[in-house]
Motif scaffolding. Structure first.
Motif, PDB file in Angstrom:
ATOM      1  N   LYS A 162       0.835  -1.211   0.000  1.00  0.00           N
ATOM      2  CA  LYS A 162       0.000   0.000   0.000  1.00  0.00           C
ATOM      3  C   LYS A 162       0.863   1.253   0.000  1.00  0.00           C
ATOM      4  O   LYS A 162       0.599   2.214  -0.744  1.00  0.00           O
ATOM      5  CB  LYS A 162      -0.946  -0.017   1.199  1.00  0.00           C
ATOM      6  CG  LYS A 162      -2.116  -0.977   1.029  1.00  0.00           C
ATOM      7  CD  LYS A 162      -3.002  -1.009   2.263  1.00  0.00           C
ATOM      8  CE  LYS A 162      -4.181  -1.969   2.035  1.00  0.00           C
ATOM      9  NZ  LYS A 162      -5.064  -2.068   3.228  1.00  0.00           N
ATOM     10  N   ILE A 163       1.901   1.242   0.826  1.00  0.00           N
ATOM     11  CA  ILE A 163       2.821   2.386   0.843  1.00  0.00           C
ATOM     12  C   ILE A 163       3.518   2.519  -0.507  1.00  0.00           C
ATOM     13  O   ILE A 163       3.624   3.616  -1.075  1.00  0.00           O
ATOM     14  CB  ILE A 163       3.855   2.231   1.977  1.00  0.00           C
ATOM     15  CG1 ILE A 163       3.162   2.291   3.337  1.00  0.00           C
ATOM     16  CG2 ILE A 163       4.931   3.315   1.864  1.00  0.00           C
ATOM     17  CD1 ILE A 163       4.052   1.928   4.495  1.00  0.00           C
ATOM     18  N   SER A 164       3.975   1.381  -1.058  1.00  0.00           N
ATOM     19  CA  SER A 164       4.645   1.385  -2.362  1.00  0.00           C
ATOM     20  C   SER A 164       3.692   1.851  -3.454  1.00  0.00           C
ATOM     21  O   SER A 164       4.074   2.597  -4.355  1.00  0.00           O
ATOM     22  CB  SER A 164       5.167  -0.017  -2.693  1.00  0.00           C
ATOM     23  OG  SER A 164       6.086  -0.462  -1.728  1.00  0.00           O
ATOM     24  N   GLY A 165       2.425   1.417  -3.346  1.00  0.00           N
ATOM     25  CA  GLY A 165       1.430   1.801  -4.347  1.00  0.00           C
ATOM     26  C   GLY A 165       1.138   3.287  -4.324  1.00  0.00           C
ATOM     27  O   GLY A 165       1.016   3.926  -5.375  1.00  0.00           O
ATOM     28  N   LEU A 166       1.022   3.865  -3.121  1.00  0.00           N
ATOM     29  CA  LEU A 166       0.775   5.305  -3.018  1.00  0.00           C
ATOM     30  C   LEU A 166       1.950   6.094  -3.590  1.00  0.00           C
ATOM     31  O   LEU A 166       1.747   7.088  -4.306  1.00  0.00           O
ATOM     32  CB  LEU A 166       0.542   5.686  -1.554  1.00  0.00           C
ATOM     33  CG  LEU A 166       0.311   7.177  -1.269  1.00  0.00           C
ATOM     34  CD1 LEU A 166      -0.844   7.728  -2.102  1.00  0.00           C
ATOM     35  CD2 LEU A 166       0.052   7.402   0.214  1.00  0.00           C
ATOM     36  N   ILE A 167       3.167   5.659  -3.299  1.00  0.00           N
ATOM     37  CA  ILE A 167       4.356   6.309  -3.866  1.00  0.00           C
ATOM     38  C   ILE A 167       4.334   6.198  -5.389  1.00  0.00           C
ATOM     39  O   ILE A 167       4.632   7.162  -6.106  1.00  0.00           O
ATOM     40  CB  ILE A 167       5.645   5.683  -3.288  1.00  0.00           C
ATOM     41  CG1 ILE A 167       5.760   5.991  -1.790  1.00  0.00           C
ATOM     42  CG2 ILE A 167       6.882   6.208  -4.031  1.00  0.00           C
ATOM     43  CD1 ILE A 167       6.855   5.213  -1.084  1.00  0.00           C
ATOM     44  N   ALA A 168       3.943   4.997  -5.887  1.00  0.00           N
ATOM     45  CA  ALA A 168       3.884   4.784  -7.338  1.00  0.00           C
ATOM     46  C   ALA A 168       2.849   5.691  -7.997  1.00  0.00           C
ATOM     47  O   ALA A 168       3.066   6.196  -9.103  1.00  0.00           O
ATOM     48  CB  ALA A 168       3.566   3.320  -7.642  1.00  0.00           C
ATOM     49  N   VAL A 169       1.717   5.911  -7.314  1.00  0.00           N
ATOM     50  CA  VAL A 169       0.687   6.816  -7.856  1.00  0.00           C
ATOM     51  C   VAL A 169       1.251   8.224  -8.006  1.00  0.00           C
ATOM     52  O   VAL A 169       1.039   8.891  -9.029  1.00  0.00           O
ATOM     53  CB  VAL A 169      -0.566   6.824  -6.947  1.00  0.00           C
ATOM     54  CG1 VAL A 169      -1.509   7.951  -7.357  1.00  0.00           C
ATOM     55  CG2 VAL A 169      -1.292   5.482  -7.031  1.00  0.00           C
ATOM     56  N   LEU A 170       1.996   8.694  -6.999  1.00  0.00           N
ATOM     57  CA  LEU A 170       2.599  10.030  -7.070  1.00  0.00           C
ATOM     58  C   LEU A 170       3.683  10.086  -8.145  1.00  0.00           C
ATOM     59  O   LEU A 170       3.787  11.079  -8.880  1.00  0.00           O
ATOM     60  CB  LEU A 170       3.181  10.411  -5.708  1.00  0.00           C
ATOM     61  CG  LEU A 170       2.160  10.590  -4.580  1.00  0.00           C
ATOM     62  CD1 LEU A 170       2.869  10.922  -3.271  1.00  0.00           C
ATOM     63  CD2 LEU A 170       1.153  11.675  -4.925  1.00  0.00           C
ATOM     64  N   ILE A 171       4.490   9.029  -8.238  1.00  0.00           N
ATOM     65  CA  ILE A 171       5.509   8.963  -9.287  1.00  0.00           C
ATOM     66  C   ILE A 171       4.845   9.045 -10.658  1.00  0.00           C
ATOM     67  O   ILE A 171       5.317   9.748 -11.558  1.00  0.00           O
ATOM     68  CB  ILE A 171       6.333   7.656  -9.164  1.00  0.00           C
ATOM     69  CG1 ILE A 171       7.230   7.710  -7.921  1.00  0.00           C
ATOM     70  CG2 ILE A 171       7.188   7.422 -10.418  1.00  0.00           C
ATOM     71  CD1 ILE A 171       7.932   6.392  -7.623  1.00  0.00           C
ATOM     72  N   TYR A 172       3.730   8.330 -10.797  1.00  0.00           N
ATOM     73  CA  TYR A 172       3.003   8.324 -12.066  1.00  0.00           C
ATOM     74  C   TYR A 172       2.434   9.704 -12.395  1.00  0.00           C
ATOM     75  O   TYR A 172       2.673  10.249 -13.468  1.00  0.00           O
ATOM     76  CB  TYR A 172       1.876   7.294 -12.005  1.00  0.00           C
ATOM     77  CG  TYR A 172       0.935   7.358 -13.190  1.00  0.00           C
ATOM     78  CD1 TYR A 172       1.313   6.838 -14.423  1.00  0.00           C
ATOM     79  CD2 TYR A 172      -0.311   7.974 -13.078  1.00  0.00           C
ATOM     80  CE1 TYR A 172       0.460   6.916 -15.522  1.00  0.00           C
ATOM     81  CE2 TYR A 172      -1.167   8.048 -14.175  1.00  0.00           C
ATOM     82  CZ  TYR A 172      -0.773   7.523 -15.387  1.00  0.00           C
ATOM     83  OH  TYR A 172      -1.607   7.619 -16.472  1.00  0.00           O
TER      84      TYR A 172
END
Length: 589
Positions: free
Chosen positions: A203-213
Motif C-alpha cells: 500500500k505504501i509502495s502503491g501510493l508512492i507509485a501513484v505520485l511517481i506516475y
C-alpha cells in the motif's frame, strides 16, 4: 432559466454517476473509490455516445439534450434496480481515503503552482487555446464532429460555467478542467493497480507509485495543455480496468460488455492515434479468454463483440475518417508527419523502473497469466518501433512518435507495481529495498545533493547523474511555475474588453499580433476568422486585407508583434478607443 439548466445538468450528471454505482455487478463488495472513478468516466463516454446519435438525427447538443439523455439512463437504472430491490454494495478503507487526500493535495499544489489562484494562461504551447476553441465550437454550434470526446465534455462544463461567470472568463473555467482531469488520471491509475495493494508494504509502495506516475507524464500533459491526450490515457486506464474485470469474471458480463463498448468508443473519439493498439490488444485478450472458455464461436460472444467493437468502430469511422480526413482531404500519413512542440526523452525516464517492469512482464508470460497489459505492451512497443522507423525515414514526425510515451508511461508504471507485488511474495525486504533506493535517488535529485557537493568541491563530484534519471520531473518542475503566465495579462484584458464591448455585438475584430496571441484572442473573443491570418493562409497580405475589408471596422493592435512594427505608422495614425500597456483597439472605418 439558464442557471436552472446548469444546476439541472450537474444534478442529473451526479444522479447518473450514482445510478451506475447502484447497478448490481457482483455479490461481493466492491471498492467505492475505484467505482466512482469508473462511473464518472462511464458517464463521459455515454455522453459521447448520445451526442453522436443526437447529431445524426439533427437534435441540438446542449445542456438540455445531454441532461435528458442522462436522465433517461438514470430512470432506467433506478426503475430496474428498484423492481428487483437489488443494489451493489461497496466498501472503502482508510488507505483509499489517504490516497484520495494525498492525490487531492498534490493536484491542488501543482495546479496552483502553474496557474495561480487567478487562473492565468500558463501553458508551454498554443494547443490549449485551440482546444478551448473546439469546446466553445460545440457550445456555439450545438453539434459535434471529429475527435469530439474532450471538446464535448469540456463544452458541457463551459456551458454550465457560462451561466455563472462572464463569457470573457470562460477560459478560466477551461483551465480549471485541467485539475479535474489530472486528479482523474491519478484515480484511474490507482483503480488499475488497486488489486495489487493488499498489505501495508504494498500500500505504501502503491501510493508512492501513484505520485511517481501523476508527477511524470500526466503532469507534463498539463504543462503542455494536451487535454485530449491526458483524457485519452485516462480512458486507456478505464479500458484496462474493465477488460481485466471481463477476463477475470469479476462483474456481470452484460454490464461489463457495455462498459467495454463505451470505452472503445471513447478512445476512438478522443484520440485515434492510440486506438489501433488499444482495440487490437483488447480484442486479442478477450478472444483468447473465450478460446480458453471454449465459447469463442457462441452467438452470445458475437453479440458481445458487436457491442464492444463493431458499433464503436462504425461510429468512430464516420466521425473520425469522414470529418477529419475525407472532408478535409488530409491523409493519415500526412497528418502524422506534422511536427510540433512536445517533451522528448528517448528512454532515461524509464531506466529506474525498467528492471521491475521487465520482471513483471516476464512473470506474466512465464506464468501464462491472462492480463491485458501482457498483450498491450508488446503491441505498443512494436507500434512505436514502426513509428520510429518511419520517423527516421522522414514519414512520421517526432511529435506524434513521442505522444506514445504518455501511453507507455501508464503501462510501465502498472507493470512496476505488478512486479513489486510479485517480488513482495518472494521477499518483502527486497520490495522495501527497491522503494528505498528509488526514494533516496529522488531525494538526491530534489535537494540537488550532487550540485551542492560539486559547488563545495568539484573534485568530489564533477558529473551530475541523478538529473538524467528524473528528467521529466525536473522538466515539469521548471515549467510548472506561475511566473505571470505565458500570455501577458494585459493582453488577456484587451481580449476580454474586445469580447465584451465589440464581438458580443457582432463586430468582426482581427488582431495584429503573433500566432499565439491570435489563438487565445479568437477563443476568448469567441471569433473564428482563420481566413484572414497569414500563418494559416500562407502567402497572404494581412495588412491589405484589413484595410480593404468593409466588414472590419475595428482592429486590435498588439505593440510587441512584428506585424505591428511592419506598419507602425499606419496603426498609430488611427483613432484609439481603448488601450493598455500591451496594445490598443482602433477604429479603422
Amino acid at each position: 432559466m439558464e442557471i436552472i439548466k446548469s444546476i439541472f445538468f450537474v444534478l442529473i450528471f451526479l444522479i447518473t454517476v450514482i445510478g451506475i454505482l447502484c447497478v448490481k455487478k457482483t455479490d461481493r463488495k466492491l471498492n467505492i473509490l475505484t467505482w466512482i472513478t469508473i462511473s464518472i468516466v462511464t458517464v463521459f463516454c455515454y455522453q459521447v455516445f448520445t451526442a453522436a446519435i443526437l447529431n445524426w438525427v439533427g437534435i441540438p447538443i446542449n445542456l438540455i439534450s445531454i441532461s435528458a439523455c442522462n436522465a433517461i439512463l438514470s430512470i432506467f437504472i433506478f426503475v430496474k434496480c428498484g423492481s428487483v430491490k437489488n443494489y451493489q454494495k461497496y466498501e472503502i478503507s482508510i488507505f483509499d481515503i489517504i490516497c484520495l487526500v494525498v492525490l487531492l493535495a498534490t493536484v491542488c499544489i501543482v495546479f496552483l503552482r502553474q496557474f495561480g489562484l487567478d487562473l492565468k494562461i500558463n501553458y508551454e504551447t498554443s494547443d490549449p487555446s485551440q482546444h478551448f476553441q473546439f469546446a466553445m465550437d460545440i457550445v456555439n454550434s450545438e453539434s459535434v464532429k471529429g475527435m469530439f470526446f474532450a471538446p464535448l465534455n469540456n463544452g458541457m462544463f463551459l456551458s454550465v460555467a457560462s451561466n455563472f461567470i462572464n463569457a470573457t472568463l470562460l477560459y478560466k473555467a477551461y483551465i480549471l478542467t485541467e485539475s479535474i482531469m489530472l486528479l482523474l488520471s491519478g484515480l484511474m491509475f490507482l483503480a488499475c493497480i488497486r488489486k495489487y495493494l493488499n498489505n501495508g508494504i504494498m500500500k505504501i509502495s502503491g501510493l508512492i507509485a501513484v505520485l511517481i506516475y501523476v508527477l511524470g507524464y500526466p503532469l507534463n500533459n498539463m504543462v503542455f495543455g494536451f487535454g485530449y491526450l491526458g483524457v485519452g490515457i485516462t480512458l486507456i486506464g478505464f479500458i484496462i480496468c474493465v477488460t481485466e474485470m471481463y477476463i477475470n469474471d469479476e462483474i456481470s458480463k452484460r454490464f461489463n460488455v457495455l462498459l467495454m463498448g463505451l470505452g472503445s468508443l471513447g478512445i476512438l473519439t478522443c484520440y485515434v492515434l492510440f486506438a489501433p493498439v488499444v482495440l487490437v490488444s483488447t480484442f486479442a485478450c478477450v478472444s483468447i479468454y473465450h478460446l480458453n472458455k471454449k465459447s469463442l464461436l457462441k452467438i452470445s460472444t458475437f453479440i458481445n463483440y458487436f457491442i464492444m467493437y463493431l458499433i464503436p468502430c462504425i461510429i468512430g469511422f464516420i466521425y473520425i475518417f469522414f470529418d477529419v480526413f475525407f472532408s478535409t482531404g488530409t491523409s493519415v500519413s500526412g497528418a502524422i508527419n506534422l511536427e510540433g512542440y512536445i517533451y522528448k526523452d528517448l528512454f532515461s525516464n524509464f531506466i529506474l523502473y525498467l528492471p521491475v517492469c521487465l520482471f513483471g512482464i516476464f512473470t506474466l508470460f512465464r506464468n501464462r497469466s491472462h492480463n491485458l497489459v501482457k498483450y498491450m505492451l508488446p503491441i505498443l512497443t512494436l507500434y512505436m518501433l514502426f513509428l520510429l522507423y518511419r520517423g527516421l525515414g522522414g514519414h512520421v514526425s517526432s511529435y506524434y512518435y513521442y505522444k506514445n510515451y504518455y501511453f507507455m508511461w501508464l503501462l510501465a508504471m502498472y507493470l512496476f507495481v505488478y512486479g513489486l507485488s510479485i517480488i513482495y511474495k518472494k521477499d518483502a525486504l527486497l520490495t522495501i529495498a527497491v522503494m528505498i533506493c528509488i526514494l533516496i535517488l529522488f531525494a538526491i535529485n530534489i535537494f540537488n545533493v550532487e550540485k551542492k557537493i560539486s559547488e563545495k568541491n568539484a573534485l568530489f563530484n564533477s558529473n551530475y547523474v541523478s538529473n538524467s534519471l528524473f528528467n521529466i520531473y525536473n522538466f515539469n518542475m521548471e515549467r510548472n511555475v506561475d511566473e505571470g503566465g505565458k500570455l501577458d495579462q494585459n493582453k488577456v484584458d484587451l481580449f476580454s474588453w474586445v469580447a465584451e464591448n465589440l464581438t458580443s455585438k457582432g463586430e468582426k475584430i482581427p488582431v495584429v499580433g503573433e500566432w499565439l496571441d491570435y489563438y487565445w484572442f479568437e477563443g476568448i473573443s469567441n471569433q473564428r476568422h482563420d481566413e484572414i491570418y497569414p500563418w494559416i493562409m500562407g502567402n497572404y497580405n494581412f495588412f491589405e486585407y484589413i484595410k480593404n475589408d468593409n466588414s472590419v471596422r475595428y482592429l486590435l493592435v498588439l505593440t510587441d508583434s512584428t506585424y505591428y512594427l511592419e506598419n507602425q505608422n499606419y496603426y498609430e495614425s488611427l483613432t484609439k478607443i481603448y488601450e493598455n500597456e500591451k496594445g490598443y483597439v482602433v477604429r479603422i472605418k
